[in-house]
Design an enzyme around this catalytic site. Structure first.
Site, mmCIF file in Angstrom:
data_model
loop_
_atom_site.group_PDB
_atom_site.id
_atom_site.type_symbol
_atom_site.label_atom_id
_atom_site.label_comp_id
_atom_site.label_asym_id
_atom_site.label_seq_id
_atom_site.Cartn_x
_atom_site.Cartn_y
_atom_site.Cartn_z
ATOM 1 N N LYS A 130 0.851 -1.204 0.000
ATOM 2 C CA LYS A 130 0.000 0.000 0.000
ATOM 3 C C LYS A 130 0.882 1.248 0.000
ATOM 4 O O LYS A 130 0.651 2.191 -0.767
ATOM 5 C CB LYS A 130 -0.879 0.000 1.249
ATOM 6 C CG LYS A 130 -1.494 1.362 1.595
ATOM 7 C CD LYS A 130 -2.386 1.309 2.811
ATOM 8 C CE LYS A 130 -1.646 1.468 4.102
ATOM 9 N NZ LYS A 130 -1.312 2.854 4.483
ATOM 10 N N ASN A 131 1.924 1.228 0.829
ATOM 11 C CA ASN A 131 2.729 2.444 1.014
ATOM 12 C C ASN A 131 3.742 2.679 -0.096
ATOM 13 O O ASN A 131 4.482 3.653 -0.060
ATOM 14 C CB ASN A 131 3.402 2.419 2.386
ATOM 15 C CG ASN A 131 2.375 2.524 3.499
ATOM 16 O OD1 ASN A 131 1.208 2.836 3.238
ATOM 17 N ND2 ASN A 131 2.789 2.249 4.727
ATOM 18 N N CYS A 171 -4.848 12.177 13.289
ATOM 19 C CA CYS A 171 -5.588 10.923 13.047
ATOM 20 C C CYS A 171 -5.405 10.060 14.294
ATOM 21 O O CYS A 171 -4.950 10.532 15.335
ATOM 22 C CB CYS A 171 -5.017 10.221 11.808
ATOM 23 S SG CYS A 171 -3.396 9.555 12.120
ATOM 24 N N ARG A 218 -0.472 14.891 12.969
ATOM 25 C CA ARG A 218 0.288 14.474 11.774
ATOM 26 C C ARG A 218 0.709 15.752 11.033
ATOM 27 O O ARG A 218 0.137 16.121 10.031
ATOM 28 C CB ARG A 218 -0.563 13.576 10.874
ATOM 29 C CG ARG A 218 -1.010 12.276 11.520
ATOM 30 C CD ARG A 218 0.097 11.250 11.700
ATOM 31 N NE ARG A 218 0.622 10.692 10.477
ATOM 32 C CZ ARG A 218 0.120 9.609 9.874
ATOM 33 N NH1 ARG A 218 -0.956 9.049 10.342
ATOM 34 N NH2 ARG A 218 0.654 9.146 8.773
ATOM 35 N N ASP A 233 5.000 0.517 11.977
ATOM 36 C CA ASP A 233 3.762 -0.116 11.511
ATOM 37 C C ASP A 233 3.644 -1.554 11.975
ATOM 38 O O ASP A 233 2.589 -2.170 11.838
ATOM 39 C CB ASP A 233 3.668 -0.062 9.981
ATOM 40 C CG ASP A 233 3.462 1.353 9.499
ATOM 41 O OD1 ASP A 233 3.590 1.590 8.290
ATOM 42 O OD2 ASP A 233 3.200 2.235 10.347
ATOM 43 N N ARG A 271 -8.459 -0.682 4.912
ATOM 44 C CA ARG A 271 -7.571 0.346 4.321
ATOM 45 C C ARG A 271 -6.231 -0.260 3.913
ATOM 46 O O ARG A 271 -5.581 0.245 2.988
ATOM 47 C CB ARG A 271 -7.314 1.470 5.342
ATOM 48 C CG ARG A 271 -8.467 2.425 5.561
ATOM 49 C CD ARG A 271 -8.019 3.601 6.413
ATOM 50 N NE ARG A 271 -6.728 4.088 5.944
ATOM 51 C CZ ARG A 271 -5.740 4.448 6.778
ATOM 52 N NH1 ARG A 271 -5.880 4.372 8.072
ATOM 53 N NH2 ARG A 271 -4.593 4.882 6.282
HETATM 54 C C1 EPZ Z 1 4.243 6.799 6.224
HETATM 55 O O1 EPZ Z 1 3.458 7.811 6.816
HETATM 56 C C2 EPZ Z 1 3.333 5.584 6.159
HETATM 57 N N1 EPZ Z 1 2.165 5.891 5.342
HETATM 58 C C3 EPZ Z 1 2.893 5.201 7.575
HETATM 59 O O2 EPZ Z 1 2.147 4.005 7.462
HETATM 60 C C4 EPZ Z 1 4.134 4.911 8.414
HETATM 61 O O3 EPZ Z 1 3.734 4.650 9.745
HETATM 62 C C5 EPZ Z 1 5.069 6.131 8.394
HETATM 63 O O4 EPZ Z 1 5.391 6.482 7.031
HETATM 64 C C6 EPZ Z 1 6.370 5.869 9.135
HETATM 65 O O5 EPZ Z 1 7.021 4.763 8.571
HETATM 66 C C7 EPZ Z 1 2.274 5.867 4.000
HETATM 67 O O6 EPZ Z 1 3.338 5.631 3.468
HETATM 68 C C8 EPZ Z 1 1.022 6.156 3.224
HETATM 69 P P1 EPZ Z 1 6.279 10.180 8.306
HETATM 70 P P2 EPZ Z 1 4.015 9.338 6.834
HETATM 71 O O7 EPZ Z 1 6.130 11.448 7.543
HETATM 72 O O8 EPZ Z 1 4.715 9.622 5.574
HETATM 73 C C9 EPZ Z 1 6.312 13.306 11.825
HETATM 74 C C10 EPZ Z 1 0.341 2.574 7.766
HETATM 75 O O9 EPZ Z 1 0.015 1.980 8.801
HETATM 76 N N2 EPZ Z 1 6.247 14.308 10.743
HETATM 77 O O10 EPZ Z 1 7.519 9.377 8.141
HETATM 78 O O11 EPZ Z 1 2.888 10.211 7.250
HETATM 79 C C11 EPZ Z 1 4.994 12.539 11.940
HETATM 80 O O12 EPZ Z 1 4.082 13.251 12.762
HETATM 81 C C12 EPZ Z 1 0.765 4.016 7.845
HETATM 82 O O13 EPZ Z 1 0.424 2.050 6.631
HETATM 83 C C13 EPZ Z 1 6.454 15.641 11.036
HETATM 84 O O14 EPZ Z 1 6.701 16.002 12.187
HETATM 85 O O15 EPZ Z 1 5.052 9.236 8.028
HETATM 86 C C14 EPZ Z 1 5.423 11.254 12.586
HETATM 87 O O16 EPZ Z 1 5.536 11.461 13.991
HETATM 88 C C15 EPZ Z 1 0.515 4.615 9.211
HETATM 89 N N3 EPZ Z 1 6.364 16.562 10.040
HETATM 90 C C16 EPZ Z 1 6.831 11.024 11.997
HETATM 91 O O17 EPZ Z 1 7.263 12.300 11.498
HETATM 92 C C17 EPZ Z 1 6.093 16.196 8.748
HETATM 93 O O18 EPZ Z 1 6.036 17.086 7.862
HETATM 94 C C18 EPZ Z 1 6.843 10.021 10.858
HETATM 95 O O19 EPZ Z 1 6.019 10.520 9.851
HETATM 96 C C19 EPZ Z 1 5.880 14.833 8.455
HETATM 97 C C20 EPZ Z 1 5.961 13.904 9.462
#
Ligand code: EPZ
Length: 417
Positions: free
Chosen positions: A23-24, A116, A121, A306, A398
């Site tokens: 998915k990701n 969420c 986020r 995850d 999802r």
């Molecule tokens: C991706 O989300 C995945 N989703 C998530 O999978 C996964 O948990 C996550 O990466 C971490 O591996 C998809 O790929 C669609 P991040 P993403 O930006 O990109 C903070 C699932 O279960 N952050 O790496 O949103 C954020 O709040 C989902 O399949 C900022 O502070 O994750 C979090 O604490 C859930 N500022 C951390 O970084 C930003 O601009 C990691 O977020 C962006 C993120």
């Protein structure tokens, strides 16, 4: 009436399963398709998040249709540069479309993706990267408006934190920007490597160095390509935990074992026998697992956040104490309350959860709290004496394709009613 799962525990998982596409990986690839020619993308799982992404593509002027597990995208001219609120709410990770929207239309607008189930986020790292590439960002009335009237230009982007989505947005925005871009400190998840492979297939000039620096030479335009998406390593980890928690055995095919190395190490240390080949993993679990030790979630290649929930479920009945430290999200223990209903002994303090293994778990009335938390409660019900009911299945739909069917095929007593 929303359907529920009825799970009768204590069956041992046994069998073989081909792991569905990631998915990701599909989601950022579909976001990138908005700036490519016509594409044929294989191994796309049939998930609600993927369906939403296809609707967003259509709205942005890039037609997407599914033929089995293949998605065909046809980038026509025109289309909107805004994602409607309804589609944004349906999938908060739609922020990853922003880079492509700006590259294609010179502007992009999304509603601020609120928090969420995993906590706040923020998107500051996305905006940081897009501004470095020349986008002007305005926030107002719950909307994020990004404009690049003179187009995007290459830049040096140094991420203070390896955000997966922000790294993907930066790559998509940079591949047709004027000039060269260098991205350091970006995320290194396999799904990003898959996005890079897809874009290279479309003519993008991207070079990934061994230490994770991404060099991009902007090109005028991209053509289409045919691509097969990598297997879903998180789904794979979930099915490995399904075997581990039931003292069963499973052969997973069609995946890259190197993408689940950290999870395999913990399961092996807990007493599972693991054998891998180029594209398969075989795991046989003991009747009772040993404690899992201390699991700290980290950016790839560390232990994936995850898999934290499903691994915590796996630890509930182990012989000893396991500790989980959630370093990536600020609120990813919502499944703990549900696992306690099964009789688990879990205490939490801030970002740490301590799981003291118990001899026996009992069926309960359970609720999916989020995508991975939902999978965790189903695994917990599989290890419990008696029957459990699992509600709010839309979370599972999802990210897990044919979840109940696959578990049934593996010998689990699970019915959707
Ligand atoms: C991706 O989300 C995945 N989703 C998530 O999978 C996964 O948990 C996550 O990466 C971490 O591996 C998809 O790929 C669609 P991040 P993403 O930006 O990109 C903070 C699932 O279960 N952050 O790496 O949103 C954020 O709040 C989902 O399949 C900022 O502070 O994750 C979090 O604490 C859930 N500022 C951390 O970084 C930003 O601009 C990691 O977020 C962006 C993120």
């Amino acid at each position: 009436m929303m359907s529920v799962y009825i799970v009768r525990g204590k069956n041992r998982v046994a069998g073989t399963l081909a792991v569905h596409g990631a998915k990701n990986a599909v989601l950022p690839i579909l976001a990138a398709a908005t700036i490519c020619g016509d594409c044929v993308i294989h191994n796309c799982p049939d998930l609600t998040d993927v369906a939403v992404a296809m609707d967003i593509l259509g709205h942005l002027g890039c037609d997407a249709r599914r033929e089995g597990s293949t998605i065909i995208t046809t980038a026509s001219s025109g289309g909107d540069w805004r994602i409607p609120d309804g589609l944004m709410k349906a999938m908060r990770s739609s922020v990853v479309f922003l880079g492509g929207m700006i590259a294609r239309h010179g502007e992009g607008e999304i509603s601020l993706p609120g928090g969420c189930e995993l906590g706040s986020r923020p998107v500051d790292l996305h905006l940081f990267a897009l501004e470095r590439l020349g986008a002007q960002v305005e926030e107002g009335e719950g909307k994020l408006r990004c404009k690049a009237p003179n187009g995007l230009h290459g830049a040096k982007i140094e991420f203070p934190f390896p955000s997966v989505g922000a790294t993907e947005n930066a790559i998509i925005a940079a591949v047709t920007a004027r000039g060269d871009t260098q991205i350091t400190g970006g995320a290194r998840e396999p799904e990003i490597a898959d996005l890079i492979t897809f874009l290279q297939g479309c003519g993008a000039k991207i070079h990934l160095t061994i230490d994770g620096v991404i060099h991009i030479q902007g090109v005028e335009r991209l053509h289409g390509c045919e691509h097969t998406v990598i297997a879903d390593r998180i789904a794979a980890g979930t099915y490995l935990c399904a075997a581990a928690i039931t003292g069963g055995e499973v052969l997973l095919t069609g995946l890259t074992p190197g993408h689940v190395l950290t999870a395999l190490a913990y399961l092996s240390n807990a007493g599972c026998v693991v054998r891998t080949s180029l594209n398969s993993i075989w795991l046989k679990a003991p009747d009772r697992l040993k404690e899992l030790g201390i699991i700290r979630t980290q950016p790839y290649p560390g232990f994936p956040t995850d898999m934290q929930a499903v691994m915590m479920a796996t630890a509930m009945g182990a012989d000893g104490t396991s500790v989980f430290v959630e370093n990536i999200f600020d609120s990813r223990f919502r499944h703990v309350e549900e696992l306690r209903k099964l009789g688990a002994d879990i205490s939490t303090q801030g970002k740490t959860a301590v799981v003291s293994g118990v001899e026996c778990l009992h069926g309960a009335d359970l609720c999916c709290t989020d995508l991975r938390g939902g999978a965790a409660v189903v695994l917990g019900a599989m290890a419990a004496e008696g029957a459990s009911t699992v509600r709010e299945l839309s979370h599972i739909d999802r990210g897990y394709e044919r979840f109940a069917e696959n578990l049934t095929q593996l010998g689990v007593d699970i019915k959707e009613e």
